[in-house]
Design an enzyme around this catalytic site. Structure first.
Site, short mmCIF file in Angstrom:
data_model
loop_
_atom_site.label_atom_id
_atom_site.label_comp_id
_atom_site.label_asym_id
_atom_site.label_seq_id
_atom_site.Cartn_x
_atom_site.Cartn_y
_atom_site.Cartn_z
N ASN A 268 28.82 11.70 17.50
CA ASN A 268 29.91 11.39 17.89
C ASN A 268 31.10 13.18 18.51
OD1 ASN A 268 29.43 9.13 17.62
ND2 ASN A 268 31.15 9.13 14.85
N LEU A 269 31.88 12.35 19.22
CA LEU A 269 33.12 13.09 19.67
C LEU A 269 32.82 14.60 18.45
CD1 LEU A 269 35.19 14.97 22.22
CD2 LEU A 269 36.57 13.60 20.87
N LYS A 270 33.77 14.47 17.04
CA LYS A 270 33.60 15.59 16.79
C LYS A 270 32.42 16.68 16.04
CE LYS A 270 33.26 12.95 12.64
NZ LYS A 270 33.04 11.65 11.57
N GLY A 271 31.30 16.17 16.03
CA GLY A 271 30.07 16.88 16.25
C GLY A 271 29.64 17.57 14.67
N VAL A 272 28.82 18.43 15.04
CA VAL A 272 28.85 19.16 13.17
C VAL A 272 28.51 20.23 13.26
CG1 VAL A 272 26.13 18.19 13.48
CG2 VAL A 272 27.47 18.42 11.16
#
Ligand code: B12
Length: 244
Positions: free
Chosen positions: A124-128
């Site tokens: 996902n775009l938001k990542g980690v």
């Protein structure tokens, strides 16, 4: 110095801490049983530092004790990163230059596993961990199929999308579900597509042994704490060649 031993109070004293649950109610005998187990595991002397009832008929223990075992760091076997860690800009540039098209990725959590946080962190775009996920990379086309995807559905989607890579997450390890599901997945891809047409197969999850890729029929395993940038860099390395 390649031979080392654990450190607790003083250097090289061999002290370790271990936690486990026994299927007995909490009482004096239960505490004795915990110490017996610790002794049989080579902790001598062992000290009980914590005991707590865990529901009916179970007790959780923490023991602290000395072991005589030595560790030889030269004998350690791990999968080390054998490709350069690239920035998103470098990943996009390498794909554009070498593939001359977008690189297609299909991801899923297969079997009955509903733990999607890990695969979402990668895709996902938001990542980690301060890194954006693969959806952020302009030259990557990402399909995230979500949780509890069946192997036939995954194979079908990968085929339809002409996936260059399939990314599978397995978090539940009860009864070796992660190993069985991974073997079933890699076998299904081998059966459905001829060599050369098969996507790169990547699995990830916190309890995989990264050394088992060959045995499970996949190209790479990513473990605990993986970041999207590592995965994107690996994709470039494996599918578009590492940039000079
Ligand atoms: C959140 C959570 C849930 C949520 C999941 C919500 C969701 N949408 O994901 C809910 C509440 C639904 C849930 C349910 C269950 N859970 Co749960 N859950 C957890 C928990 C607390 C955190 C997992 C997590 O999100 N970690 C954070 C992510 C970011 O980390 P990660 O998954 O490791 O992912 C990283 C890497 O491993 C790697 N990675 C992971 N996948 C992939 C894939 C690829 C391709 C790559 C490259 C990398 C990669 O990159 C990620 C980022 O660094 C863990 C315990 C724990 N603290 O870990 C238990 C845990 C996983 N759950 C567990 C269990 C038992 C269950 C249930 C069976 C409980 C029950 N009796 O109902 C159910 C099973 C549901 C099902 N059908 O799967 C056990 C599993 C035990 C085992 N040996 O298998 C754990 C370990 C808890 C425990 N100690 O008992 N759970």
């Amino acid at each position: 110095m390649t031979i080392i031993r654990p450190y607790g109070d003083t250097t090289g004293d061999g002290m370790v801490q271990l936690s486990f649950t026994l299927p007995v109610p909490h009482d004096k005998r239960a505490e004795g049983a915990a110490l017996q187990l610790a002794g049989k595991m080579g902790m001598e002397p062992a000290l009980l530092v914590h005991a707590k009832p865990m529901g009916d008929g179970f007790t959780f223990f923490v023991v602290y004790g000395k072991v005589a075992h030595l560790v030889d760091t030269e004998q350690v076997q791990v999968v080390e990163r054998d490709f350069p860690l690239l920035s998103p800009k470098e990943v996009n540039a390498a794909i554009r230059r070498r593939l001359r098209r977008r690189l297609t990725v299909v991801g899923a959590c297969i079997g009955t596993d509903a733990h999607t946080v890990g695969i979402d962190a990668i895709l996902n775009l938001k990542g980690v961990a301060g890194e954006k996920g693969l959806e952020y990379y302009r030259e990557l086309s990402v399909t995230n199929m979500g949780a509890q995807v069946s192997v036939p559905d995954l194979v079908e989607t990968a085929r339809q999308q002409r996936a260059d890579a399939v990314l599978v997450s397995q978090v539940v390890t009860q009864r070796d579900a992660h190993l069985q599901n991974t073997r079933a997945m890699s076998a299904a891809f081998r059966e459905a597509l001829p060599a050369g047409k098969r996507p790169l197969l990547i699995v990830g999850g916190p309890r995989f042994d990264e050394l088992m890729a060959g045995e499970l029929g996949v190209d790479r395993i990513f473990g605990r704490g993986t970041t999207p940038r590592e995965v994107a860099s690996y994709l470039v390395h494996a599918l578009a060649g590492s940039p000079a």
